[in-house]
Design an enzyme around this catalytic site. Structure first.
Site, PDB file in Angstrom:
ATOM      1  N   TRP A 125       0.858  -1.189   0.000  1.00 29.62           N
ATOM      2  CA  TRP A 125       0.000   0.000   0.000  1.00 29.62           C
ATOM      3  C   TRP A 125       0.896   1.243   0.000  1.00 29.62           C
ATOM      4  CZ3 TRP A 125      -1.992   2.589   4.923  1.00 29.62           C
ATOM      5  CH2 TRP A 125      -2.953   3.562   4.628  1.00 29.62           C
ATOM      6  N   ASP A 206      -1.386  -6.064   8.908  1.00 29.48           N
ATOM      7  CA  ASP A 206      -2.323  -5.021   8.481  1.00 29.48           C
ATOM      8  C   ASP A 206      -3.563  -5.720   7.927  1.00 29.48           C
ATOM      9  OD1 ASP A 206      -3.700  -2.873   7.502  1.00 29.48           O
ATOM     10  OD2 ASP A 206      -2.091  -2.127   6.216  1.00 29.48           O
ATOM     11  N   LYS A 241     -13.637  -0.535   5.608  1.00 34.41           N
ATOM     12  CA  LYS A 241     -14.168  -1.212   4.420  1.00 34.41           C
ATOM     13  C   LYS A 241     -15.334  -2.127   4.794  1.00 34.41           C
ATOM     14  CE  LYS A 241     -10.126   0.271   2.963  1.00 34.41           C
ATOM     15  NZ  LYS A 241      -9.736   1.214   1.972  1.00 34.41           N
TER      16      LYS A 241
HETATM   17  C1  LMR Z   1      -6.659   2.406  -0.789  1.00 34.39           C
HETATM   18  O1  LMR Z   1      -5.657   1.695  -0.782  1.00 34.39           O
HETATM   19  O2  LMR Z   1      -7.118   2.909  -1.827  1.00 34.39           O
HETATM   20  C2  LMR Z   1      -7.405   2.649   0.484  1.00 34.39           C
HETATM   21  O3  LMR Z   1      -6.815   1.937   1.516  1.00 34.39           O
HETATM   22  C3  LMR Z   1      -7.608   4.079   0.784  1.00 34.39           C
HETATM   23  C4  LMR Z   1      -6.360   4.763   1.270  1.00 34.39           C
HETATM   24  O4  LMR Z   1      -6.371   5.291   2.379  1.00 34.39           O
HETATM   25  O5  LMR Z   1      -5.367   4.785   0.544  1.00 34.39           O
END
Ligand code: LMR
Length: 389
Positions: A125, A206, A241
């Site tokens: 992420w 996570d 989510k």
């Molecule tokens: C994403 O990966 O799009 C979501 O988890 C929203 C974010 O906070 O980035």
């Protein structure tokens, strides 16, 4: 103070969302940020949450502060979802979203053990890197996704994790890996647990998408493999989510220790980190989650609506793979991915063309939010992707 500053780069996910909002092309499609959308492209307030809102409004209650670690009932519900029951050797702090939990975890380690190396899967992420860097840690990556095989490279991952030292932190996506959608198998989770035990590194799980992979219980099997085997595990979880509570910031940091005394000891330092950061968490987030999970019928309705969201994403995933398969290329790998995201393999240049020429927005890694697809935009998205291949 700020004379020499150059402009900060836009956030790769929220910046994209802002660009989408500013785009006035009527046929635009948002496959960027990880937010559930229904068939009409709306992000609904879940039925059970609406009912809870009503009850809370009638009750009137209070807006006074929560304890630093949030409402104990909230922590208990978090643990029941993670472990099936409240654990004697676990302590949970309510945090502002999963992001808040990750930052508190980063602060906890920096302020107790000292700055260390935090290992992230490659890719991960987009926000992980800056959260742990901001907490003072050195960021390292471990092999995860293999583009040649379009899947998890288990051997490379395990070899990389075998080099991680005691005192380091390894971030693991509990389920629905963001961005790739590829998760370790149950057997691989066992090998990860063995490595963590042998090498002495701390797993930080996570868990932002519980319920979006195969189901609420199934999606925490990997986590439970770790907590059954290891003396210390941190878990950052989120209701953003699976409860659709994005803007309420309903997250949690759970410390699982070898025993109750160790968990309690660490919990004291978690509370210190929280107090120095945002003091205490938001009450409304907690009240909604507890109201739903305390009530058998609201809970059942929530779980059913979560199943509906997951099933809709799965059917869109299938439909997209099938349509893209007609280009003559194999997109069946999309069917092996789980959760909200599809990792398409599109290059940044192709993603830019989709945005510029076709008003289709996705993260530049080639990640799409499958929940942004619906029967009205599927053909448009599939033919635009075919056009840039
Ligand atoms: C994403 O990966 O799009 C979501 O988890 C929203 C974010 O906070 O980035």
């Amino acid at each position: 103070m700020f004379n020499a500053l150059s402009p900060a780069p836009a956030d790769p996910i929220f910046g994209l969302n802002a660009a989408f909002a500013a785009d006035d092309r009527p046929h635009k499609v948002n496959l960027g940020i990880g937010v559930y959308q229904d068939e009409q492209g709306r992000t609904p307030v879940l039925r059970a949450v609406r009912a809870a809102e009503q009850r809370l409004a009638e009750r009137g209650d209070t807006k006074s502060y929560l304890p630093i670690s949030g409402a104990p009932a909230y922590g208990d519900h978090v643990q029941r979802l993670l472990f099936g029951e409240v654990q004697d050797n676990a302590r949970t702090a309510q945090t502002p979203g999963g992001t808040g939990a990750l930052r508190v975890a980063g602060d906890l380690v920096a302020q107790t053990a000292g700055p260390t190396r935090v290992w992230l899967p490659s890719p991960s992420w987009a926000n992980h890197q800056q959260i742990f860097a901001a907490a003072g840690h050195e960021i390292q990556t471990y092999a995860y996704y293999d583009p040649a095989r379009t899947g998890l490279d288990e051997d490379a991952m395990l070899s990389a994790l075998a080099t991680v030292g005691a005192g380091d932190v390894v971030l693991l996506h509990g389920c629905c890996h963001n961005p790739t959608g590829f998760d370790p198998s149950p057997a691989t989770w066992g090998k990860i647990a063995d490595l963590a035990g042998d090498k002495g590194w701390l797993p930080l799980v996570d868990l932002a998408y519980q319920g979006f992979g195969e189901g609420l219980d199934h999606d925490v099997q990997g986590l439970r493999t770790l907590t059954d085997a290891l003396p210390e595990v941190l878990v950052a979880s989120s209701f953003s989510k699976n409860f659709g509570l994005y803007s309420e910031r309903a997250g949690a940091l759970t410390m699982v220790g070898a025993d109750a005394a160790r968990a309690e000891l660490v919990f004291g330092h978690i509370k210190r980190a929280v107090r120095a950061n945002y003091s205490n968490p938001p009450r409304h987030a907690e009240a909604l989650v507890v109201t739903v999970l305390d009530d058998a019928s609201l809970r059942a309705d929530w779980s059913a609506e979560l199943d509906t969201m997951r099933d809709r994403i799965t059917s869109m995933r299938r439909a997209l793979a099938e349509q893209l398969g007609r280009t003559g290329r194999d997109f069946s790998f999309l069917l092996r991915q789980r959760g909200m995201f599809g990792f398409t393999g599109l290059s940044p240049a192709q993603v830019d063309r989709l945005q510029g020429e076709h008003a289709i927005y996705m993260v530049r890694s080639g990640r799409i939010n499958v929940a942004g697809l619906n029967p009205h935009n599927l053909d448009q998205v599939a033919s635009a992707i075919a056009a840039v291949l």
